[in-house]
Design a protein around this motif. Structure first.
Motif, mmCIF file in Angstrom:
data_model
loop_
_atom_site.group_PDB
_atom_site.id
_atom_site.type_symbol
_atom_site.label_atom_id
_atom_site.label_comp_id
_atom_site.label_asym_id
_atom_site.label_seq_id
_atom_site.Cartn_x
_atom_site.Cartn_y
_atom_site.Cartn_z
ATOM 1 N N TRP A 272 0.771 -1.114 0.028
ATOM 2 C CA TRP A 272 -0.113 0.022 0.121
ATOM 3 C C TRP A 272 0.683 1.119 0.021
ATOM 4 O O TRP A 272 1.990 1.323 0.614
ATOM 5 C CB TRP A 272 -0.737 0.104 1.261
ATOM 6 C CG TRP A 272 -1.929 -1.031 1.222
ATOM 7 C CD1 TRP A 272 -2.102 -2.137 0.412
ATOM 8 C CD2 TRP A 272 -2.912 -1.481 2.362
ATOM 9 N NE1 TRP A 272 -3.191 -3.014 0.910
ATOM 10 C CE2 TRP A 272 -3.741 -2.424 2.014
ATOM 11 C CE3 TRP A 272 -3.184 -0.691 3.603
ATOM 12 C CZ2 TRP A 272 -4.395 -2.992 2.834
ATOM 13 C CZ3 TRP A 272 -4.123 -1.237 4.461
ATOM 14 C CH2 TRP A 272 -4.767 -2.457 3.851
ATOM 15 N N HIS A 273 0.474 2.371 -0.761
ATOM 16 C CA HIS A 273 1.135 3.643 -0.679
ATOM 17 C C HIS A 273 1.860 3.938 0.540
ATOM 18 O O HIS A 273 2.900 4.390 0.495
ATOM 19 C CB HIS A 273 0.511 4.634 -1.635
ATOM 20 C CG HIS A 273 1.134 5.802 -2.006
ATOM 21 N ND1 HIS A 273 1.301 6.717 -1.165
ATOM 22 C CD2 HIS A 273 2.206 6.108 -3.165
ATOM 23 C CE1 HIS A 273 2.053 7.745 -1.629
ATOM 24 N NE2 HIS A 273 2.598 7.390 -2.998
ATOM 25 N N TYR A 274 0.790 4.132 1.559
ATOM 26 C CA TYR A 274 1.178 4.705 2.802
ATOM 27 C C TYR A 274 2.408 3.952 3.330
ATOM 28 O O TYR A 274 3.126 4.756 4.136
ATOM 29 C CB TYR A 274 -0.246 4.590 3.674
ATOM 30 C CG TYR A 274 -0.017 5.060 4.950
ATOM 31 C CD1 TYR A 274 -0.310 6.648 5.190
ATOM 32 C CD2 TYR A 274 0.518 4.394 6.104
ATOM 33 C CE1 TYR A 274 -0.283 7.189 6.523
ATOM 34 C CE2 TYR A 274 0.638 4.854 7.530
ATOM 35 C CZ TYR A 274 0.094 6.343 7.708
ATOM 36 O OH TYR A 274 0.266 6.701 8.838
ATOM 37 N N TRP A 275 2.289 2.705 3.303
ATOM 38 C CA TRP A 275 3.312 1.862 4.028
ATOM 39 C C TRP A 275 4.594 1.804 3.101
ATOM 40 O O TRP A 275 5.759 1.276 3.647
ATOM 41 C CB TRP A 275 2.815 0.667 4.368
ATOM 42 C CG TRP A 275 1.750 0.675 5.528
ATOM 43 C CD1 TRP A 275 0.462 0.546 5.256
ATOM 44 C CD2 TRP A 275 1.808 1.214 6.592
ATOM 45 N NE1 TRP A 275 -0.464 1.155 6.330
ATOM 46 C CE2 TRP A 275 0.500 1.258 7.038
ATOM 47 C CE3 TRP A 275 2.919 1.403 7.571
ATOM 48 C CZ2 TRP A 275 0.495 1.659 8.708
ATOM 49 C CZ3 TRP A 275 2.689 1.838 8.826
ATOM 50 C CH2 TRP A 275 1.248 1.879 9.402
ATOM 51 N N THR A 276 4.703 2.169 1.985
ATOM 52 C CA THR A 276 5.664 1.999 1.087
ATOM 53 C C THR A 276 6.967 2.957 1.749
ATOM 54 O O THR A 276 8.172 2.732 1.391
ATOM 55 C CB THR A 276 5.738 2.185 -0.480
ATOM 56 O OG1 THR A 276 4.893 3.325 -0.649
ATOM 57 C CG2 THR A 276 4.808 1.189 -0.883
ATOM 58 N N TRP A 277 6.388 4.090 2.057
ATOM 59 C CA TRP A 277 7.367 5.221 2.755
ATOM 60 C C TRP A 277 7.522 5.064 3.930
ATOM 61 O O TRP A 277 8.060 5.699 4.684
ATOM 62 C CB TRP A 277 6.938 6.586 2.192
ATOM 63 C CG TRP A 277 5.651 6.738 2.692
ATOM 64 C CD1 TRP A 277 4.518 6.880 1.938
ATOM 65 C CD2 TRP A 277 5.337 7.688 3.650
ATOM 66 N NE1 TRP A 277 3.469 7.228 2.307
ATOM 67 C CE2 TRP A 277 3.985 7.802 3.657
ATOM 68 C CE3 TRP A 277 5.967 8.117 4.944
ATOM 69 C CZ2 TRP A 277 3.090 8.715 4.540
ATOM 70 C CZ3 TRP A 277 5.312 9.041 5.657
ATOM 71 C CH2 TRP A 277 3.871 9.416 5.791
ATOM 72 N N GLN A 278 6.698 3.946 4.777
ATOM 73 C CA GLN A 278 7.021 3.676 6.126
ATOM 74 C C GLN A 278 7.440 2.338 6.488
ATOM 75 O O GLN A 278 6.985 1.563 7.532
ATOM 76 C CB GLN A 278 5.613 4.292 6.797
ATOM 77 C CG GLN A 278 5.391 5.708 6.778
ATOM 78 C CD GLN A 278 4.523 6.284 7.920
ATOM 79 O OE1 GLN A 278 4.902 5.955 9.289
ATOM 80 N NE2 GLN A 278 3.541 6.762 7.833
ATOM 81 N N ARG A 279 8.072 1.731 5.504
ATOM 82 C CA ARG A 279 8.319 0.336 5.503
ATOM 83 C C ARG A 279 9.011 0.123 6.883
ATOM 84 O O ARG A 279 8.939 -1.280 7.459
ATOM 85 C CB ARG A 279 9.187 -0.061 4.173
ATOM 86 C CG ARG A 279 9.192 -1.599 4.004
ATOM 87 C CD ARG A 279 9.900 -1.972 2.777
ATOM 88 N NE ARG A 279 9.179 -1.281 1.785
ATOM 89 C CZ ARG A 279 8.186 -2.134 1.296
ATOM 90 N NH1 ARG A 279 7.787 -3.378 1.483
ATOM 91 N NH2 ARG A 279 7.799 -1.709 0.070
ATOM 92 N N GLY A 280 10.036 1.094 7.197
ATOM 93 C CA GLY A 280 10.676 0.650 8.326
ATOM 94 C C GLY A 280 10.006 0.691 9.705
ATOM 95 O O GLY A 280 10.160 -0.266 10.356
ATOM 96 N N ALA A 281 8.940 1.268 9.906
ATOM 97 C CA ALA A 281 7.992 1.227 11.079
ATOM 98 C C ALA A 281 7.363 -0.350 10.820
ATOM 99 O O ALA A 281 7.164 -0.710 12.137
ATOM 100 C CB ALA A 281 7.279 2.289 10.919
#
Length: 383
Positions: A272-281
């Protein structure tokens, strides 16, 4: 002689304190001393919220149904006390070697809808972001259901957030940047002062006088006066700025918890787009997420406070209406919070103590949603 209630309360208090220490120790191991301190700040927040019964939901409802504005005035004191420290920190923290950032976001169609949804949801669910955590920690089984639905609504919103973000919005505006910290504080104080005066006029018009504020009975066992609650929560907010470097937040953690549960169940949230830039979290331990560990602290701090007050007594029999409204309220709050940059703490309080215009707009649309939710509560016979 020690009664069974006292023994039970002592056991619950010991469990809460032990778990709080365990979470702080785990946070220290994952991210260092500041993360451990963040857990303890959350614990103080939970204890303060519980002892002062400091909820945004009831205060917003009481001005509509009872024409009582004491709860709102206590919120304004909390905002002003925090802003007196946060505005200079945001403006000059970098020069002082204490870098501090605020929550300054654009506000548009999606955020207005999200704040309205959140306002409706908090009246149906029976608590806002912080209210859900401290009442669940205090032993409310209904609020545990609200919290579960809150988490589900939060992660569901992350599937569509990039689409909502394409709707029209105003650019971010910082009052601190526009007017300086002193000018921003004076403007904030002026607006809140006018709102407080309006609340007083409404209350006196309806009752002839202002209700006498509740007094603090016991610092340890509670209850606390609303003003003591405001002071303690201002200290929580200031400590968060100093230790974490940003305002206090609540609901981003709910989306993370839901995403981790979905991921473990095989749902590909990492695409999901939201989690592609929060993959670390998504991949790291939840103890590395500062908002999460502060939320754990709130729950355990409230549990400790309820035990000290001798009031930790979960009720397991709930009506169908209780369950359904808890689910509906939690889903609305979860989805709405993600659209509107957070809840009453992260978006409303966090926005105002950051000097951001979006905090004021969140207050407007959130209150309108709360008004609609209050009317819906009455139609449903919820009191």
């Amino acid at each position: 002689m020690t009664t069974n209630v006292e023994k039970s309360s002592g056991l619950v208090a010991g469990i809460a304190a032990g778990l709080l220490a365990l979470v702080a120790f785990g946070a220290y191991g994952e991210a260092g001393p500041r993360q451990a301190v963040a857990v303890l700040i959350g614990g103080v927040a939970g204890l303060s919220l519980y002892h002062a019964s400091f909820g945004f939901t009831a205060a917003w409802r009481r001005i509509v149904t009872e024409r009582r504005g004491g709860g709102l005035r206590a919120q304004f004191v909390l905002i002003l006390l925090t802003s007196a420290v946060s505005f200079p920190l945001i403006a000059w923290g970098n020069q002082l070697g204490w870098p501090t950032g605020g929550f300054v976001f654009p506000f548009g169609v999606a955020a207005a809808l999200g704040a309205f949804m959140f306002g409706v949801g908090m009246q149906l669910g029976g608590g806002c972001g912080s209210g859900t955590l401290f009442t669940a920690g205090g032993g409310s089984t209904r609020m545990m259901i609200t919290l579960a639905a809150f988490v589900l609504g939060s992660v569901a919103a992350t599937a569509h957030l990039h689409l909502w973000g394409q709707l029209p919005k105003l650019p971010p505006m910082s009052l601190i940047r526009e007017f300086g910290p002193h000018g921003a504080f004076l403007l904030t104080a002026l607006v809140l002062g006018c709102l407080a005066f309006l609340m007083i006029r409404i209350e006196r018009g309806a009752h002839g006088e202002i209700a006498a504020p509740a007094r603090t009975v016991s610092v340890i066992r509670g209850p606390w006066s609303p003003m003591m609650g405001a002071i303690m929560l201002a200290l929580v907010g200031i400590a968060t700025f100093v230790v974490v470097g940003r305002p206090w937040g609540i609901t981003s953690a709910f989306a993370l918890w839901g995403a981790k549960i979905f991921h473990a169940a095989g749902i590909p949230v990492d695409t999901w787009h939201y989690w592609t830039w929060q993959r670390g979290a998504l991949e790291n331990s939840v103890l590395r997420d500062t908002t999460s560990v502060m939320d754990f602290g709130i729950i355990l701090g409230a549990m400790l406070a309820a035990a000290m007050a001798g009031k930790f007594a979960p009720v397991w029999r709930l009506s169908r209406r209780d369950v359904l409204t808890a689910i509906a309220g939690g889903l609305l709050m979860g989805y709405g919070a993600r659209l509107a940059y957070g809840c009453n703490i992260g978006a409303y309080l966090g926005g105002l103590v950051s000097g951001s215009l979006h905090g004021w707009l969140w207050l407007l649309f959130g209150f309108l949603g709360s008004l609609a939710g209050t009317r819906l509560r009455l139609r449903l016979g919820m009191g």
